[in-house]
Scaffold this motif. Structure first.
Motif, mmCIF file in Angstrom:
data_model
loop_
_atom_site.group_PDB
_atom_site.id
_atom_site.type_symbol
_atom_site.label_atom_id
_atom_site.label_comp_id
_atom_site.label_asym_id
_atom_site.label_seq_id
_atom_site.Cartn_x
_atom_site.Cartn_y
_atom_site.Cartn_z
ATOM 1 N N ILE A 90 0.859 -1.187 0.000
ATOM 2 C CA ILE A 90 0.000 0.000 0.000
ATOM 3 C C ILE A 90 0.895 1.237 0.000
ATOM 4 C CG2 ILE A 90 -1.823 1.223 1.232
ATOM 5 C CD1 ILE A 90 -2.539 -1.476 2.551
ATOM 6 N N ILE A 91 0.988 1.899 -1.140
ATOM 7 C CA ILE A 91 1.917 3.018 -1.298
ATOM 8 C C ILE A 91 1.155 4.347 -1.199
ATOM 9 C CG2 ILE A 91 3.667 4.073 -2.755
ATOM 10 C CD1 ILE A 91 4.341 1.235 -1.746
ATOM 11 N N THR A 92 1.577 5.183 -0.262
ATOM 12 C CA THR A 92 0.966 6.498 -0.063
ATOM 13 C C THR A 92 2.062 7.553 0.083
ATOM 14 O OG1 THR A 92 0.874 6.156 2.342
ATOM 15 C CG2 THR A 92 -1.072 5.507 1.065
ATOM 16 N N GLY A 93 1.633 8.807 0.211
ATOM 17 C CA GLY A 93 2.595 9.879 0.451
ATOM 18 C C GLY A 93 3.361 10.311 -0.786
ATOM 19 N N GLY A 94 2.772 10.076 -1.964
ATOM 20 C CA GLY A 94 3.426 10.464 -3.208
ATOM 21 C C GLY A 94 2.888 11.766 -3.777
ATOM 22 N N ASP A 95 2.679 11.786 -5.104
ATOM 23 C CA ASP A 95 2.248 13.015 -5.779
ATOM 24 C C ASP A 95 0.915 13.545 -5.265
ATOM 25 O OD1 ASP A 95 4.452 13.297 -7.368
ATOM 26 O OD2 ASP A 95 3.595 12.253 -9.095
ATOM 27 N N PHE A 96 0.004 12.639 -4.911
ATOM 28 C CA PHE A 96 -1.305 13.091 -4.415
ATOM 29 C C PHE A 96 -1.135 13.951 -3.170
ATOM 30 C CE2 PHE A 96 -5.043 12.371 -1.647
ATOM 31 C CZ PHE A 96 -6.024 12.932 -2.459
ATOM 32 N N LEU A 97 -0.337 13.477 -2.228
ATOM 33 C CA LEU A 97 -0.101 14.243 -1.005
ATOM 34 C C LEU A 97 0.669 15.527 -1.308
ATOM 35 C CD1 LEU A 97 0.790 12.953 2.473
ATOM 36 C CD2 LEU A 97 2.335 14.594 1.432
ATOM 37 N N LYS A 98 1.657 15.432 -2.185
ATOM 38 C CA LYS A 98 2.475 16.599 -2.531
ATOM 39 C C LYS A 98 1.619 17.753 -3.034
ATOM 40 C CE LYS A 98 6.133 18.036 -5.725
ATOM 41 N NZ LYS A 98 7.060 17.585 -6.799
ATOM 42 N N HIS A 99 0.645 17.452 -3.885
ATOM 43 C CA HIS A 99 -0.164 18.510 -4.485
ATOM 44 C C HIS A 99 -1.378 18.878 -3.644
ATOM 45 C CE1 HIS A 99 2.044 16.957 -8.107
ATOM 46 N NE2 HIS A 99 2.239 18.261 -8.223
ATOM 47 N N ALA A 100 -1.732 18.022 -2.702
ATOM 48 C CA ALA A 100 -2.918 18.291 -1.881
ATOM 49 C C ALA A 100 -2.610 19.181 -0.680
ATOM 50 C CB ALA A 100 -3.534 16.982 -1.401
ATOM 51 N N LEU A 101 -1.389 19.128 -0.191
ATOM 52 C CA LEU A 101 -1.018 19.888 1.000
ATOM 53 C C LEU A 101 -0.051 21.009 0.631
ATOM 54 C CD1 LEU A 101 -0.395 17.017 3.594
ATOM 55 C CD2 LEU A 101 -2.465 18.390 3.290
ATOM 56 N N PRO A 121 -4.736 -3.325 -2.743
ATOM 57 C CA PRO A 121 -3.922 -2.322 -2.041
ATOM 58 C C PRO A 121 -4.104 -0.906 -2.573
ATOM 59 C CG PRO A 121 -2.642 -4.295 -2.443
ATOM 60 C CD PRO A 121 -3.935 -4.486 -3.163
ATOM 61 N N ALA A 122 -4.279 -0.753 -3.892
ATOM 62 C CA ALA A 122 -4.439 0.588 -4.462
ATOM 63 C C ALA A 122 -5.708 1.265 -3.958
ATOM 64 C CB ALA A 122 -4.457 0.506 -5.988
ATOM 65 N N GLU A 123 -6.760 0.488 -3.735
ATOM 66 C CA GLU A 123 -8.006 1.050 -3.209
ATOM 67 C C GLU A 123 -7.819 1.524 -1.768
ATOM 68 O OE1 GLU A 123 -12.538 -0.465 -2.112
ATOM 69 O OE2 GLU A 123 -11.434 -1.448 -3.733
ATOM 70 N N ILE A 124 -7.114 0.734 -0.992
ATOM 71 C CA ILE A 124 -6.859 1.106 0.399
ATOM 72 C C ILE A 124 -5.948 2.328 0.463
ATOM 73 C CG2 ILE A 124 -5.920 0.306 2.603
ATOM 74 C CD1 ILE A 124 -6.650 -2.543 1.739
ATOM 75 N N ALA A 125 -4.982 2.407 -0.456
ATOM 76 C CA ALA A 125 -4.067 3.555 -0.484
ATOM 77 C C ALA A 125 -4.823 4.867 -0.664
ATOM 78 C CB ALA A 125 -3.045 3.372 -1.604
ATOM 79 N N LYS A 126 -5.858 4.865 -1.483
ATOM 80 C CA LYS A 126 -6.641 6.087 -1.700
ATOM 81 C C LYS A 126 -7.312 6.546 -0.406
ATOM 82 C CE LYS A 126 -7.668 5.073 -6.566
ATOM 83 N NZ LYS A 126 -8.734 4.700 -7.530
ATOM 84 N N ILE A 127 -7.823 5.596 0.374
ATOM 85 C CA ILE A 127 -8.465 5.939 1.650
ATOM 86 C C ILE A 127 -7.440 6.514 2.616
ATOM 87 C CG2 ILE A 127 -9.762 5.036 3.611
ATOM 88 C CD1 ILE A 127 -11.322 5.048 0.977
ATOM 89 N N ILE A 128 -6.286 5.869 2.710
ATOM 90 C CA ILE A 128 -5.249 6.328 3.637
ATOM 91 C C ILE A 128 -4.725 7.701 3.225
ATOM 92 C CG2 ILE A 128 -2.892 5.883 4.438
ATOM 93 C CD1 ILE A 128 -3.593 2.888 4.438
ATOM 94 N N ASP A 129 -4.417 7.877 1.947
ATOM 95 C CA ASP A 129 -3.946 9.183 1.477
ATOM 96 C C ASP A 129 -4.963 10.274 1.801
ATOM 97 O OD1 ASP A 129 -1.391 9.572 0.375
ATOM 98 O OD2 ASP A 129 -1.909 8.492 -1.455
ATOM 99 N N SER A 130 -6.245 9.975 1.599
ATOM 100 C CA SER A 130 -7.283 10.969 1.870
ATOM 101 C C SER A 130 -7.307 11.357 3.342
ATOM 102 C CB SER A 130 -8.650 10.426 1.448
ATOM 103 O OG SER A 130 -8.716 10.245 0.048
ATOM 104 N N LEU A 131 -7.257 10.369 4.216
ATOM 105 C CA LEU A 131 -7.272 10.658 5.652
ATOM 106 C C LEU A 131 -6.013 11.406 6.079
ATOM 107 C CD1 LEU A 131 -8.745 7.285 6.961
ATOM 108 C CD2 LEU A 131 -9.846 9.529 7.103
ATOM 109 N N MET A 132 -4.887 11.107 5.452
ATOM 110 C CA MET A 132 -3.642 11.790 5.777
ATOM 111 C C MET A 132 -3.688 13.280 5.431
ATOM 112 S SD MET A 132 -0.898 8.824 4.683
ATOM 113 C CE MET A 132 0.341 10.013 4.194
ATOM 114 N N ILE A 133 -4.440 13.642 4.380
ATOM 115 C CA ILE A 133 -4.484 15.058 3.990
ATOM 116 C C ILE A 133 -5.710 15.775 4.555
ATOM 117 C CG2 ILE A 133 -3.199 14.572 1.885
ATOM 118 C CD1 ILE A 133 -5.891 15.129 0.382
ATOM 119 N N GLY A 134 -6.555 15.042 5.313
ATOM 120 C CA GLY A 134 -7.666 15.701 5.981
ATOM 121 C C GLY A 134 -9.033 15.467 5.391
#
Length: 321
Positions: free
Chosen positions: A219-230, A302-315
């Protein structure tokens, strides 16, 4: 007229419904060598912002000299400077993390103003004593030194109960990121204190759900999605930037948060059993219908779970996540 009366009645019923209680959580984290601890703590703050959990305290199990201040800085950024931070007292500290010092010095927090972190064992005991019976979820996402110290603690001025009795009375669940299943050798179990892993896992008196290395590794998170969201001045963004430049990172620690708090079934559970820990921190599994241990088994992609985790990480919080 009748429609208006019916509407008023429906609104009355909605207002009268009891609010679902926030889940009391203690996070035990090794904020130092990896960055997924930061993501996990950010998730808990998002969940508290949405009245899902109540973060009682953060126990830092680390010998990094800035780890406690890093936790305090993140708590303060989320407008919760009052959340207490505990550390193991009397151990030698060093500086080795890629991000803790930067977060500790870049953001305001009580420890920056001279307040000392609390003793981890006393904080654990105090938080449990002040909680309703069978209510607290302990989520450990690091090595288990302070979990062991709580378990072995003696009666004191905080409570006449010893640690094991206090756990039995107050803790609903221990959600532990650690081990590899059905067998293997994982860092939280063997580094740097395998003896505490053996003692804690063997003697814990209640239910434990283990999220093994194999669960978060895909489950890979904390990449481009987080970079551009925060924004760049957000502590979670800064931590992931300093750690690996937003290259993405495995989400080992976040899985224990997601399992413990979510209403959705992201993983299957193993049959009941017992995790057997060896002196070197490696582990194996013994099935036992009377056992108190279970471990997570892959279910959703895992990719589906990553989206949930990334979302919660950015609020971002979605009810029923």
């Amino acid at each position: 007229m009748n429609d208006r009366i019916n509407l008023i009645f429906i609104l009355f019923l909605i207002i009268s419904l009891p609010l679902k209680a926030q889940i009391p959580v203690i996070l035990d984290a090794d904020l130092d060598s990896d960055v997924d601890d930061v993501g996990a703590l950010a998730m808990l703050h998002t969940l508290e912002d949405n009245q899902k959990v109540k973060l009682l305290g953060v126990v830092v199990t680390s010998d990094d000299q800035d780890a406690a201040a890093c936790a305090a800085a993140i708590n303060t950024f989320y407008n919760r400077p009052e959340v207490p931070v505990g550390v193991e007292k009397g151990i030698a500290l060093r500086s080795f993390s890629k991000y803790t010092k930067s977060l500790a010095t870049s953001f305001p927090h009580p420890l920056k103003e001279g307040k000392e972190p609390e003793d981890a064992t006393q904080l654990y005991r105090k938080l449990l004593v002040n909680s309703p019976d069978n209510s607290v979820i302990i989520i450990s996402i690091g090595h288990l030194t302070n979990v062991r110290n709580l378990l072995e603690s003696k009666p004191d001025h905080i409570s006449p109960l010893n640690g094991k009795e206090l756990i039995q009375k107050k803790v609903k669940l221990w959600s532990c990121m650690g081990g590899q299943f059905p067998s293997g050798k994982e860092a939280n179990f063997y580094r740097p204190d395998p003896e505490s892993t053996l003692i804690a896992v063997k003697n814990w008196p209640g239910e434990v759900i283990f999220s093994g290395w194999e669960i978060g590794n895909e489950i890979i998170t904390g990449g481009d999605f987080l970079k551009h969201a925060l924004s760049a001045d957000h502590p979670v963004s800064l931590a992931y930037k300093l750690f690996n430049g937003y290259a993405g990172r495995q989400s080992w620690d976040q899985t224990s948060i997601l399992y413990a708090i979510s209403d959705k079934k992201y993983w299957e559970l193993s049959p009941k059993g017992q995790v057997l820990v060896n002196k070197d921190g490696s582990n194996s599994w013994k099935e036992d219908p009377n056992g108190l241990h279970r471990y997570l088994i892959k279910h959703l992609p895992p990719a589906e779970i990553a989206k949930i985790i990334d979302s919660l990480m950015i609020g971002i919080y979605r009810p029923g996540f």
